[in-house]
Design a protein around this motif. Structure first.
Motif, PDB file in Angstrom:
ATOM      1  N   THR A 174      -7.405  31.950  17.292  1.00  0.00           N
ATOM      2  CA  THR A 174      -8.435  32.188  16.391  1.00  0.00           C
ATOM      3  C   THR A 174      -8.302  33.861  15.925  1.00  0.00           C
ATOM      4  O   THR A 174      -9.244  34.495  15.812  1.00  0.00           O
ATOM      5  N   SER A 175      -7.167  34.380  16.138  1.00  0.00           N
ATOM      6  CA  SER A 175      -7.199  35.844  15.830  1.00  0.00           C
ATOM      7  C   SER A 175      -7.057  36.166  14.348  1.00  0.00           C
ATOM      8  O   SER A 175      -7.007  35.140  13.640  1.00  0.00           O
ATOM      9  N   GLY A 176      -7.336  37.540  14.025  1.00  0.00           N
ATOM     10  CA  GLY A 176      -7.303  37.867  12.772  1.00  0.00           C
ATOM     11  C   GLY A 176      -6.080  37.526  11.756  1.00  0.00           C
ATOM     12  O   GLY A 176      -6.096  37.489  10.744  1.00  0.00           O
ATOM     13  N   SER A 177      -5.189  37.629  12.776  1.00  0.00           N
ATOM     14  CA  SER A 177      -3.586  37.223  11.950  1.00  0.00           C
ATOM     15  C   SER A 177      -3.538  35.773  11.461  1.00  0.00           C
ATOM     16  O   SER A 177      -2.633  35.426  10.765  1.00  0.00           O
ATOM     17  N   MET A 178      -4.410  34.937  12.030  1.00  0.00           N
ATOM     18  CA  MET A 178      -4.357  33.464  11.762  1.00  0.00           C
ATOM     19  C   MET A 178      -5.163  33.323  10.404  1.00  0.00           C
ATOM     20  O   MET A 178      -6.469  33.377  10.324  1.00  0.00           O
ATOM     21  N   GLY A 179      -4.423  33.384   9.055  1.00  0.00           N
ATOM     22  CA  GLY A 179      -5.061  33.187   8.038  1.00  0.00           C
ATOM     23  C   GLY A 179      -5.479  31.683   7.564  1.00  0.00           C
ATOM     24  O   GLY A 179      -5.222  30.758   8.461  1.00  0.00           O
ATOM     25  N   PRO A 180      -5.815  31.543   6.502  1.00  0.00           N
ATOM     26  CA  PRO A 180      -6.249  30.356   6.228  1.00  0.00           C
ATOM     27  C   PRO A 180      -5.186  29.042   6.334  1.00  0.00           C
ATOM     28  O   PRO A 180      -5.498  27.939   6.727  1.00  0.00           O
ATOM     29  N   PHE A 181      -4.070  29.496   5.906  1.00  0.00           N
ATOM     30  CA  PHE A 181      -2.816  28.587   6.075  1.00  0.00           C
ATOM     31  C   PHE A 181      -2.691  27.874   7.369  1.00  0.00           C
ATOM     32  O   PHE A 181      -2.743  26.940   7.724  1.00  0.00           O
ATOM     33  N   GLU A 182      -2.548  29.041   8.452  1.00  0.00           N
ATOM     34  CA  GLU A 182      -2.430  28.920   9.679  1.00  0.00           C
ATOM     35  C   GLU A 182      -3.112  28.101  10.361  1.00  0.00           C
ATOM     36  O   GLU A 182      -3.054  27.019  11.209  1.00  0.00           O
ATOM     37  N   LYS A 183      -4.587  28.546  10.029  1.00  0.00           N
ATOM     38  CA  LYS A 183      -5.607  27.947  10.715  1.00  0.00           C
ATOM     39  C   LYS A 183      -5.772  26.274  10.268  1.00  0.00           C
ATOM     40  O   LYS A 183      -5.943  25.420  11.250  1.00  0.00           O
ATOM     41  N   TYR A 184      -5.278  25.991   9.059  1.00  0.00           N
ATOM     42  CA  TYR A 184      -5.298  24.727   8.386  1.00  0.00           C
ATOM     43  C   TYR A 184      -4.468  23.965   9.029  1.00  0.00           C
ATOM     44  O   TYR A 184      -4.727  22.835   9.382  1.00  0.00           O
ATOM     45  N   ILE A 185      -3.051  24.295   9.313  1.00  0.00           N
ATOM     46  CA  ILE A 185      -2.076  23.567  10.089  1.00  0.00           C
ATOM     47  C   ILE A 185      -2.511  23.325  11.378  1.00  0.00           C
ATOM     48  O   ILE A 185      -2.290  21.957  12.058  1.00  0.00           O
ATOM     49  N   ALA A 186      -2.944  24.274  12.182  1.00  0.00           N
ATOM     50  CA  ALA A 186      -3.290  23.947  13.623  1.00  0.00           C
ATOM     51  C   ALA A 186      -4.445  23.019  13.730  1.00  0.00           C
ATOM     52  O   ALA A 186      -4.221  22.229  14.353  1.00  0.00           O
ATOM     53  N   ARG A 187      -5.306  22.916  12.741  1.00  0.00           N
ATOM     54  CA  ARG A 187      -6.384  22.121  12.794  1.00  0.00           C
ATOM     55  C   ARG A 187      -6.004  20.662  12.354  1.00  0.00           C
ATOM     56  O   ARG A 187      -6.456  19.682  12.914  1.00  0.00           O
ATOM     57  N   CYS A 188      -5.048  20.636  11.477  1.00  0.00           N
ATOM     58  CA  CYS A 188      -4.467  19.268  11.088  1.00  0.00           C
ATOM     59  C   CYS A 188      -3.743  18.575  12.283  1.00  0.00           C
ATOM     60  O   CYS A 188      -3.965  17.428  12.839  1.00  0.00           O
ATOM     61  N   PHE A 189      -3.008  19.284  13.096  1.00  0.00           N
ATOM     62  CA  PHE A 189      -2.408  18.787  14.169  1.00  0.00           C
ATOM     63  C   PHE A 189      -3.343  18.358  15.368  1.00  0.00           C
ATOM     64  O   PHE A 189      -3.372  17.191  15.644  1.00  0.00           O
ATOM     65  N   PHE A 190      -4.278  19.446  15.688  1.00  0.00           N
ATOM     66  CA  PHE A 190      -5.144  18.959  16.843  1.00  0.00           C
ATOM     67  C   PHE A 190      -6.015  17.778  16.110  1.00  0.00           C
ATOM     68  O   PHE A 190      -6.671  16.719  17.277  1.00  0.00           O
ATOM     69  N   PHE A 191      -6.478  17.650  14.819  1.00  0.00           N
ATOM     70  CA  PHE A 191      -7.095  16.451  14.409  1.00  0.00           C
ATOM     71  C   PHE A 191      -6.497  15.154  14.824  1.00  0.00           C
ATOM     72  O   PHE A 191      -7.137  14.304  15.256  1.00  0.00           O
ATOM     73  N   TRP A 192      -5.280  14.995  14.385  1.00  0.00           N
ATOM     74  CA  TRP A 192      -4.462  13.824  14.797  1.00  0.00           C
ATOM     75  C   TRP A 192      -4.244  13.532  16.242  1.00  0.00           C
ATOM     76  O   TRP A 192      -4.379  12.467  16.900  1.00  0.00           O
ATOM     77  N   VAL A 193      -4.215  14.664  16.704  1.00  0.00           N
ATOM     78  CA  VAL A 193      -4.093  14.310  18.507  1.00  0.00           C
ATOM     79  C   VAL A 193      -5.042  13.945  18.937  1.00  0.00           C
ATOM     80  O   VAL A 193      -5.111  13.000  20.119  1.00  0.00           O
ATOM     81  N   VAL A 194      -6.524  14.482  18.626  1.00  0.00           N
ATOM     82  CA  VAL A 194      -7.818  13.850  19.145  1.00  0.00           C
ATOM     83  C   VAL A 194      -7.975  12.565  18.628  1.00  0.00           C
ATOM     84  O   VAL A 194      -8.246  11.458  19.724  1.00  0.00           O
ATOM     85  N   ARG A 195      -7.538  12.033  17.759  1.00  0.00           N
ATOM     86  CA  ARG A 195      -7.911  10.616  16.965  1.00  0.00           C
ATOM     87  C   ARG A 195      -6.819   9.709  17.901  1.00  0.00           C
ATOM     88  O   ARG A 195      -6.986   8.727  18.188  1.00  0.00           O
ATOM     89  N   PHE A 196      -5.623  10.307  18.205  1.00  0.00           N
ATOM     90  CA  PHE A 196      -4.313   9.617  18.928  1.00  0.00           C
ATOM     91  C   PHE A 196      -4.830   9.341  20.172  1.00  0.00           C
ATOM     92  O   PHE A 196      -4.942   8.112  20.745  1.00  0.00           O
ATOM     93  N   LEU A 197      -5.575  10.222  20.949  1.00  0.00           N
ATOM     94  CA  LEU A 197      -5.763  10.292  22.282  1.00  0.00           C
ATOM     95  C   LEU A 197      -6.937   9.162  22.622  1.00  0.00           C
ATOM     96  O   LEU A 197      -7.037   8.246  23.397  1.00  0.00           O
ATOM     97  N   ARG A 198      -7.891   9.264  21.576  1.00  0.00           N
ATOM     98  CA  ARG A 198      -9.202   8.454  21.502  1.00  0.00           C
ATOM     99  C   ARG A 198      -8.867   7.015  21.139  1.00  0.00           C
ATOM    100  O   ARG A 198      -9.478   6.130  21.528  1.00  0.00           O
ATOM    101  N   THR A 199      -7.696   6.798  20.465  1.00  0.00           N
ATOM    102  CA  THR A 199      -7.483   5.445  19.961  1.00  0.00           C
ATOM    103  C   THR A 199      -6.737   4.637  20.995  1.00  0.00           C
ATOM    104  O   THR A 199      -6.786   3.272  21.258  1.00  0.00           O
ATOM    105  N   LYS A 200      -5.527   5.408  21.823  1.00  0.00           N
ATOM    106  CA  LYS A 200      -4.844   4.700  22.559  1.00  0.00           C
ATOM    107  C   LYS A 200      -5.034   4.803  24.030  1.00  0.00           C
ATOM    108  O   LYS A 200      -4.504   4.124  24.999  1.00  0.00           O
ATOM    109  N   TYR A 201      -5.960   5.683  24.393  1.00  0.00           N
ATOM    110  CA  TYR A 201      -6.224   5.834  25.718  1.00  0.00           C
ATOM    111  C   TYR A 201      -7.741   6.004  25.939  1.00  0.00           C
ATOM    112  O   TYR A 201      -8.420   6.623  25.238  1.00  0.00           O
TER     113      TYR A 201
END
Length: 381
Positions: free
Chosen positions: A210-237
């Motif tokens: 979450t440093s200053g070099s993480m712009g809107p695009f980088e932050k959005y991509i990271a959140r997209c990945f972890f959004f589906w990771v959290v949903r995947f883990l809570r769905t299957k495990y």
């Protein structure tokens, strides 16, 4: 006496069911084709996960005869002088060429699908890799099943068959066989019991820059990945814990809401988040009892003096985890000397890296980290 004889085609009664099944198949095919685009849909990521998404689907036309297509004089006929292989008519595909165009397009409509329908398609081939069953087993309620019969219960759960048998048995013993005189003590009710299953305990450590070099695009991509990771883990495990860590020059553990909403500021020292992850594993999740997975997403713009320490800490993480994944997001300003370049020195089968250059690479990262062993090896860079 008059008789009326009719013959009914019962196959017509199933036409609605058949059409509905075919519609669902077409929706599923459309989701599969656009899955890489759908998983980064902004309306999904920025919502509470309950939104409905529209997916374009080509319409299907029923079979019918067509005569005089495009006002031609004849259809499928020549002048009698053609040979096998001769070209009868030339033309260009519909919708191509310059100008406004005169050819008709291909009809399609948008079908509404829920997040759960998208998740079912996305999670089919995903799993926690190298999940070891010899870790600490934890009990969890797998499902509810009607496996018991009692004389007291809810009226909606009456077992008609066993109630009938109880009435027949009582009347037969009293010398009055037959089905009559139903009494309250004859009623039988189905009762459910929880089905308990054991599952190996696991913990996933989600680490995000979450440093200053993480712009809107980088932050959005990271959140997209972890959004589906959290949903995947809570769905299957059911026995998977998720630890959320953020960092700039310092790292700290945060709650889920803060993890997905925290802004960017400060410099970058990735070794801080690895050190904190090791402390949490050693204090709360011993490797002998848990399957541990660590995933870190960053833009790779780390202090050069910190890279050697990061390599050393990642190697320590590999000793206590099932998998360490690193995702580097290439934004508009690409640096040749990034953390991914330093990680080339690590040659370990359980250390997997991916590079994300656009939104479609989020789906590739999910398949790389949580797909089968073969797909992870192919997707690793």
């Amino acid at each position: 006496m008059d008789f009326t004889i009719t013959r009914e085609d019962w196959s017509l009664h199933r036409k609605g069911e058949i059409d509905a099944r075919r519609h669902q198949e077409k929706v599923r095919e459309a989701i599969c084709r656009r899955l890489a685009e759908i998983v980064t849909e902004e309306s999904i990521i920025l919502s509470n996960g309950q939104r409905i998404v529209r997916v374009p689907i080509r319409s299907l036309e029923e079979y019918r005869f067509r005569f005089n297509y495009n006002k031609m004089r004849r259809v499928g006929q020549g002048n009698g002088k053609t040979q096998v292989g001769d070209l009868i008519i030339t033309g260009r595909p519909r919708g191509q060429g310059k100008g406004a165009g005169e050819e008709p397009g291909i009809d399609y409509y948008e079908a509404e699908v829920t997040i759960d329908e998208i998740a079912n398609v996305l999670f089919e081939e995903l799993c926690l890799p190298d999940l070891k069953s010899d870790r600490k087993m934890q009990a969890a309620v797998d499902a509810l099943e009607f496996s018991d019969i009692r004389k007291k219960g809810l009226s909606t759960n009456i077992d008609r068959k066993r109630t009938l048998l109880a009435v027949l048995k009582r009347n037969a013993l009293n010398g009055r066989p037959g089905f009559h005189d139903i009494r309250p003590e004859d009623l039988r009710y189905r009762t459910w019991n929880p089905r308990i299953s054991s599952e190996a305990g696991a913990v996933v450590i989600a680490m995000m820059d979450t440093s200053g070099s993480m712009g809107p695009f980088e932050k959005y991509i990271a959140r997209c990945f972890f959004f589906w990771v959290v949903r995947f883990l809570r769905t299957k495990y059911q026995n998977v814990e998720i630890i959320y860590l953020t960092h700039h020059t310092e790292a700290r553990e945060v709650k889920e809401e803060e993890f997905f909403q925290k802004g960017e500021s400060g410099g970058t020292r990735c070794s801080s988040v690895y050190r904190l992850a090791l402390e949490i594993i050693n204090q709360r999740y011993p490797p002998d009892d848990y399957n541990v997975y660590a995933f870190h997403f960053s833009d790779g713009d780390n202090l050069n003096t910190d890279n050697d320490l990061c390599i050393s800490l990642v190697q320590e993480l590999l000793k206590v985890t099932n998998l360490v994944g690193y995702g580097e997001i290439e934004g508009p300003y690409y640096y040749t000397s990034t953390l991914k370049t330093a990680y080339r020195a690590i040659n370990h089968p359980r250390f997997v890296t991916v590079t994300l250059r656009d939104k479609g690479d989020v789906y590739k990262a999910l398949k790389t980290f949580f797909g089968r062993q073969q797909s992870r090896n192919e997707g690793a860079s």
